[in-house]
Design an enzyme around this catalytic site. Structure first.
Site, short mmCIF file in Angstrom:
data_model
loop_
_atom_site.label_atom_id
_atom_site.label_comp_id
_atom_site.label_asym_id
_atom_site.label_seq_id
_atom_site.Cartn_x
_atom_site.Cartn_y
_atom_site.Cartn_z
CE LYS A 79 39.76 49.00 45.41
NZ LYS A 79 41.07 49.37 44.81
CB SER A 116 43.34 46.20 45.32
OG SER A 116 43.14 47.54 44.92
CB SER A 152 44.45 48.57 42.29
OG SER A 152 45.31 47.88 43.15
#
Lengths: 95, 492
Positions: free
Chosen positions: B84, B159, B183
């Protein structure tokens, strides 16, 4: 709590955010809606409840007060927007 | 039959790929090339990656092959993964999904990256995400929305939406994510993969760009619980550079996977099955729970009476911490700087207004307000007291049960654009995940069926440091179901 554009401008200043005048009403509306959501907390009496700042209720670990990092100024300044002679450049602060 | 001898490389799990590498069926270089090719072909329509690091990936893959020749390979040596874009990666842009950091080349590696590098994992690239991890749909990213591989008109969740979409579309066998209010778990659910948010403090936050420091926790996302176990074993562990990282041995997560579930007590919180839960999602979750009963588990209805207060408390605590954390972006030392600042204040306010998107600015404003003079007790202190009540609910529940199960998200993936103009509706998609962060507990989401073409996630919540148990409970289910093996048709 409902916020108006004047309050939004005040909070934006505290947060150091330039909010355009035409965007202020939308922020006021959104922020008021978020605060309304948040105020559902008031439905519960929390008197006497100890606030929880850390999920594991642990004390912050301390380390010896010794230098642990080496100087890497050039490396870190390589990603700065503007530097000169090892200094970060900003607009003139003192007239 | 060993699937690794017959299945295409992208169809295999990390555990299968690891066995294939060990058996010399293929090299890490071949494996890495295969995934880079898929990324090249499919990423344009998914937008799951912000940066692809093909050249360094191949160099890392060759180094992993060399390490194997020298007999030094571990389970993750030569396995390609994605990070990420919130994890700092030395020499590689680390954008956090924001214009603010669009040109930020991280000068150091996050501890998680260091640890996975040490294990020999190969970085394919950096995945798309909601800006500064603030969002539940990946639509707040400066780099544009990610598309859900199961339906390109749907959001992947957020997210960690890029990581979830990339794993689901088989562009990478595993990825890292972070979870502040759901997330990792919510995008895992919406994309039909497995993801675990560990106990707060289990994984180092050093070099992981901070959103809400008392809630943020990194964790793995992959197809199976077994793969998550392999990744988490490498990611977890004490780090003196993160003062909240817990000094506690890391169990061999893979070793505990097969423990039988007979006698396992699963708590079903009645608050997680009430109003707001889509009936088709509820039906899929009930079917998964019935499967657990067949595996010998006992289910007990429990109550987490303060559940409805989790979102209100979160939207004080997280914005408050975010307003403080994001104060560091001042246009001076790194990050976006506006053109021709008139004075120092102008430099700050315009750099920040130009660098941050609308949702990030909203949260900074809410947090600034909640912490401002005269309002602290009514908002921040109150939220911390609510946090205690929520945590106490879980403590009481874990006196009765071993794990808690329920839906990860109240609906399957929604359409792109559907909730983007209404922050409050968007916030509600994390209704079952947020309380777990407030309490600091571990939570896992695993695929448990579909509604139409869109996946449903089952959430498992464990007691503090019960990651091993959660992975075990998820793994046993994956031994008797095949939801985790389903591939979106367009990416088969």
């Amino acid at each position: 709590m409902s916020l108006g554009v004047v309050e939004v401008a005040k909070i934006a200043h505290l947060a150091r955010l330039a909010i355009r005048a035409e965007d202020a009403p939308a922020y006021a509306r959104n922020l008021s809606a978020i605060l309304e959501l948040v105020e559902q907390m008031n439905a519960v009496d929390t008197s006497g409840v100890a606030p929880m700042a850390h999920p594991l209720d642990m004390a912050q670990r301390l380390r010896p007060d010794e230098v642990a990092e080496s100087n890497q100024r050039e490396r870190f300044q390589a990603i700065a927007p503007r530097v000169e002679a090892g200094l970060y450049l900003v607009p003139k602060v003192i007239e | 039959m060993n699937p690794s001898t017959s299945a295409a490389l992208h169809e295999q799990t990390i555990a299968q790929l690891s066995a294939g590498l060990a058996a010399g069926q293929f090299s890490s270089e071949e494996l890495t090339c295969a995934f880079l090719q898929r990324i090249g072909r499919d990423n344009p329509q998914l937008n799951a990656f912000i940066t692809v690091t093909a050249e360094s990936a191949l160099a890392q893959a060759r180094a992993a092959d060399e390490r194997r020749r020298q007999g030094q390979a571990g389970l993750l040596t030569g396995i390609p993964i994605a990070y990420k874009d919130i994890f700092c990666t030395q020499g590689v842009r680390t954008s956090c999904g924001s214009r603010m950091l669009d040109r930020f080349i991280a000068p150091y590696n996050a501890t998680v990256v260091e640890r996975l590098n040490a294990a020999g994992a190969v970085m394919l690239g950096k995945t798309n995400m909601d800006e500064f991890a603030m969002g539940s749909s990946n639509e707040t990213s400066f780099y544009g929305s990610v598309h859900n591989p199961w339906d390109l008109n749907a959001v992947p969740g957020g997210s960690s939406g890029g990581s979830a979409a990339a794993v689901a579309a088989r562009l990478t066998p595993g990825a890292t994510g972070t979870d502040t209010g759901g997330s990792i778990r919510q995008p895992a659910a919406l994309c039909g993969i497995t993801g675990i948010k560990p106990t707060y403090g289990r994984v180092s936050r050093w070099g992981m760009i901070a959103y809400a420091s008392s809630l943020d926790q990194g964790g793995p996302m992959a197809r199976t619980a077994e793969d998550c176990a392999l990744l988490l074993a490498a990611m977890a562990g004490f780090d003196p550079r993160d003062s909240t990282c817990v000094d506690r041995p890391v169990p061999d997560y893979a070793a505990g996977l097969n423990q039988p579930l007979a006698g396992l007590k699963i708590g079903l919180p009645k608050e997680y099955f009430g109003e707001g839960l889509d009936s088709a999602v509820a039906a899929a979750v009930e079917t998964a729970i019935a499967e657990y009963r067949k595996l010998g588990a006992e289910t007990i209805e429990i109550s987490l009476p303060n559940s409805q207060l989790a979102i209100p408390a979160y939207y004080v605590v997280a914005p408050a911490e975010c307003s403080s954390n994001l104060a560091r972006f001042d246009g001076v030392r790194y990050g976006h700087r506006c053109e021709n600042p008139q004075n120092l204040l102008d430099l700050y306010i315009r750099s920040r207004a130009e660098g941050f998107g609308a949702e990030v600015q909203r949260r900074i404003l809410v947090g600034t307000f909640a912490l401002s003079a005269g309002y602290y007790d009514a908002y921040y202190l109150k939220a911390q007291q609510i946090r205690r009540l929520i945590s106490d609910d879980f403590r009481r529940a874990f006196d009765q049960v071993d794990v808690i199960a329920g839906p990860t998200s109240p609906t399957v993936a929604f359409n792109l654009g559907e909730k983007v103009d209404d922050p409050i509706t968007m916030y509600l998609s994390d209704i079952y995940t947020i309380a777990v962060n407030l309490a600091g507990l571990p939570g896992l989401s695993l695929p448990a069926g579909f509604v139409g073409q869109r996946p449903v996630g089952l959430q498992l919540i464990g007691n503090y440091f019960a990651e091993e148990r959660l992975l075990n409970v998820a793994h046993r289910y994956q031994q008797v179901t095949d939801w985790h093996n389903r591939i979106p048709t367009a990416f088969a």
